[in-house]
Design a protein around this motif. Structure first.
Motif, PDB file in Angstrom:
ATOM      1  N   HIS A 412      36.775  28.583  25.842  1.00  0.00           N
ATOM      2  CA  HIS A 412      36.226  29.205  27.062  1.00  0.00           C
ATOM      3  C   HIS A 412      37.005  30.440  27.525  1.00  0.00           C
ATOM      4  N   LYS A 413      38.142  30.776  26.921  1.00  0.00           N
ATOM      5  CA  LYS A 413      38.942  31.926  27.380  1.00  0.00           C
ATOM      6  C   LYS A 413      38.205  33.238  27.162  1.00  0.00           C
ATOM      7  N   ASN A 414      37.531  33.389  26.017  1.00  0.00           N
ATOM      8  CA  ASN A 414      36.798  34.635  25.735  1.00  0.00           C
ATOM      9  C   ASN A 414      35.607  34.801  26.675  1.00  0.00           C
ATOM     10  N   ALA A 415      34.976  33.720  27.071  1.00  0.00           N
ATOM     11  CA  ALA A 415      33.809  33.806  27.959  1.00  0.00           C
ATOM     12  C   ALA A 415      34.202  34.307  29.341  1.00  0.00           C
ATOM     13  N   LYS A 416      35.411  34.046  29.791  1.00  0.00           N
ATOM     14  CA  LYS A 416      35.851  34.505  31.114  1.00  0.00           C
ATOM     15  C   LYS A 416      35.927  36.026  31.193  1.00  0.00           C
ATOM     16  N   GLN A 417      36.381  36.707  30.139  1.00  0.00           N
ATOM     17  CA  GLN A 417      36.478  38.178  30.157  1.00  0.00           C
ATOM     18  C   GLN A 417      35.090  38.806  30.294  1.00  0.00           C
ATOM     19  N   LYS A 419      32.485  37.512  31.734  1.00  0.00           N
ATOM     20  CA  LYS A 419      32.026  37.271  33.097  1.00  0.00           C
ATOM     21  C   LYS A 419      32.623  38.275  34.073  1.00  0.00           C
ATOM     22  N   MET A 420      33.867  38.664  33.920  1.00  0.00           N
ATOM     23  CA  MET A 420      34.511  39.638  34.813  1.00  0.00           C
ATOM     24  C   MET A 420      33.815  40.990  34.734  1.00  0.00           C
ATOM     25  N   GLN A 423      30.477  40.887  36.604  1.00  0.00           N
ATOM     26  CA  GLN A 423      30.651  40.883  38.063  1.00  0.00           C
ATOM     27  C   GLN A 423      30.909  42.286  38.606  1.00  0.00           C
TER      28      GLN A 423
END
Length: 659
Positions: A412-417, A419-420, A423
């Motif tokens: 899930h670490k790659n998915a957070k970037q 999402k930023m 936004q």
């Protein structure tokens, strides 16, 4: 497609139910509800098929009766009339259920029945000539012709070639020829090409809550509190003090309460009677005169008048030669007394039987408690072993879940970037839209202010118009008529004069009414006096008759014997004593208290003990008052006052002492 393992049996069930149906006495819904109760033995699929077929045969009965009647006239002359509903069922399945069942299932149903009957009926029904001519015409008289042709005749003609093959197979079967039936190809279902959903994130397992050890129940729960015992002791002491004070107050009274003659008589009686001896008070009840109202006097007078008429009628009937019913009434009274004694004995037997069943239930409950204790011990041991196994298995599952969560978090670490970045882009769009909305809002506010300003000016103009003065004075002439053109029109002065005349007439009517009421009242008083004199005569006669009856009762009571208990009651009492002894022995062995009818706490006093103490205190106070009256130490009013005080303390109503 409906599966029927035993087709002939199900068709026979439908035929049997149709034979029971009577449309004149039964409704369709009520009959189907009764049929569902009969079909409960079948499984869900078979029961549904039978119920649907039965409902369809009843609903389309006019259409099916046309075909069945024509068959019996033409080809079925030699068939039994009891088999009529069988052909009705086959006709319904062929007309309305052939598309749903299919040819293979329909042929199975037909072959499970008599081949000769089915061959003859299907050849008649699926004849092209019959379907296109008279069947179509007869059905069109009940339903619309296009609807009949489109929904029923055309499907039957479409199925006719395949049904003809079935008819030929039945004919070959009758001629002992065996034919091979082509098996229809079965469609094989294929799986849909659906997208595989992404695996969901596995939640982190929550730690297992540890069960807290419960504290044992304190021993003070099963013991009465000290405050309760202390309050009971104080209550008992206060009661003793109050009794002592009441006794002193009754003995040491003021001298003004007694006369000189009473004192001399009391002193002589005290010397002659040093000890108290309980004696029966022999005295007459005071006949206190009761003031009767008018209704009571008239009611009692009518009662005595009615009794006098009954007595006169009885004497006249005796003079005519009729029999005196007194002997029969006496016999009837004796028989009722015997019946009452039997009923009382029966009630006592029922009460003892209930008590015996209660004792047996207590014994059974004690046995059940002992068995439940043994079962509970075994269950505790099994639960302890299962809890140990469950704890080990949960620890292993927690370890596996932690490892799996660590793997998912890395993914899930790659998915957070991503999402930023999304936004940030959305924030820019929101800023642009907010600037446009501010401009539109400013324009709307300006328009609203302009409307408010115009309204304020209009309101000021209206208020200025309303502030101008208006003159509304009007002069009234009381002697002048309004002039509306009505028949009873008059001036206010004339109206006042007429009202004065009406008041005078009303006063005269009231005076006449008052005089009439006075005369009626005097007549009523004279009638009441006559009734009172008549009542006093009747009461004197009834009093003499009552004294005679009482003397007869006393003579009869001397010769009457006491009630004897029956053998059945004695046997039940013996059984109850045996059961109670057995229950007490078993309770001592098991150390189990017997169940009570109501939940009573151990420190609360028993109701029976309180009642016994209550009546004991009441009897002591009555004996004390009687003793004081015998010795002449207190008057009747003083005795009644003390009785009222004692009754108020104990909670009972005071009795009136009579000498």
């Amino acid at each position: 497609m409906v599966k029927m393992p035993n087709h002939g049996k199900h068709v026979e069930i439908v035929v049997q139910q149709l034979n029971k149906f009577n449309p004149e006495n039964q409704s369709m819904d009520h009959f189907l509800d009764e049929s569902t109760k009969v079909l409960q033995a079948l499984n869900v699929t078979d029961g549904k098929f039978v119920l649907e077929t039965l409902a369809g045969c009843i609903e389309y009965k006019p259409l099916l009766d046309i075909v069945a009647n024509a068959f019996f006239v033409q080809d079925g002359k030699h068939c039994l009339s009891s088999e009529r509903n069988l052909y009705v069922v086959i006709c319904y399945l062929a007309t309305f259920q052939l598309e749903e069942l299919g040819l293979q299932q329909f042929s199975r149903i037909v072959k499970s029945l008599d081949a000769a009957k089915m061959h003859k009926f299907l050849r008649f029904f699926f004849s092209v000539l019959n379907l296109n001519t008279w069947i179509k015409d007869e059905w069109s008289q009940i339903y619309d012709s296009p609807y009949v042709k489109e929904n029923w005749i055309d499907p039957l003609l479409r199925w006719q070639p395949k049904i003809q093959q079935l008819i030929e197979q039945l004919a070959d079967k009758l001629d002992n020829h065996v034919t091979t039936v082509k098996s229809s190809t079965v469609t094989e279902p294929k799986e849909f090409n659906l997208t595989i959903p992404k695996p969901r994130a596995i939640p982190i397992p929550e730690p297992l809550p540890l069960q807290e050890r419960t504290q044992p129940v304190p021993q003070s729960t099963y013991k009465p509190p000290k405050e309760k015992r202390h309050l009971e002791e104080i209550k008992r002491q206060n009661r003793q003090k109050a009794e002592h004070l009441v006794l002193e107050a009754n003995v040491n009274k003021f001298k003004c309460a007694f006369s000189k003659l009473d004192k001399r008589e009391n002193a002589s009686e005290v010397k002659n009677k040093p000890e108290f001896q309980a004696q029966k008070i022999q005295g007459k009840i005071d006949n206190v005169p009761i003031k009767l109202n008018a209704a009571a006097i008239l009611r009692e007078g009518a009662l005595y008048q009615r009794k006098m008429e009954q007595e006169l009628n009885r004497i006249e009937s005796l003079l005519r030669g009729s029999r005196d019913p007194s002997e029969f009434l006496e016999w009837q009274k004796q028989m009722r007394e015997k019946d009452l004694e039997q009923q009382l004995a029966e009630i006592e037997c029922r009460r003892l039987q209930g008590k015996l069943s209660h004792e047996e239930a207590v014994l059974a409950r004690q046995n059940v408690i002992q068995e439940n204790k043994k079962k509970a011990d075994l269950m505790r041991e099994e639960i302890g072993e299962l809890m140990c196994q469950y704890a080990e298995r949960r620890l292993q599952e927690q370890k596996e879940m932690r490892e799996l969560v660590e793997q998912v978090v890395e993914g899930h670490k790659n998915a957070k970037q991503a999402k930023m970045k999304l936004q940030k882009y959305k924030r820019q769009i929101v800023q642009e839209v907010s600037e446009e909305s501010r401009e539109l809002l400013r324009q709307a506010l300006e328009e609203a202010e302009e409307k408010l300003r115009k309204r304020y000016e209009l309101i000021q103009q209206i208020r200025a118009i309303e502030s101008l003065p208006l003159f509304r004075n009007k002069f009234v002439d009381l002697t002048q008529t309004p002039g509306h053109g009505l028949i009873g029109e008059m001036s206010i002065v004339e109206l006042r004069e007429r009202l004065a005349l009406l008041k005078e007439a009303q006063k005269k009517a009231e005076e006449e009414k008052r005089d009439q009421i006075i005369h009626e009242k005097q007549a009523k008083e004279q009638l009441l006096l006559d009734k009172l004199e008549q009542i006093s005569q009747f009461r004197a006669a009834l009093g003499r008759a009552a004294t005679l009856r009482q003397e007869e009762k006393k003579i009869k009571s001397r010769f009457s014997e006491g009630p004897v208990k029956s053998e059945r009651v004695l046997n039940l009492q013996k059984k109850i004593t045996e059961k109670t002894m057995e229950r007490k022995k078993q309770a001592e062995l098991l150390k189990v208290t017997p169940p009570k009818t109501s939940a009573v706490r151990p420190w609360e006093p028993q109701k029976g003990f309180l009642q016994e103490n209550h009546w004991k205190v009441l009897e002591e106070s009555r004996a004390q008052q009687f003793k004081m009256l015998q010795h002449g130490l207190a008057s009747r009013e003083a005795a009644q006052k003390t009785a009222a005080c004692e009754a108020a303390k104990i909670g009972a109503t005071s009795c009136i002492l009579r000498s």
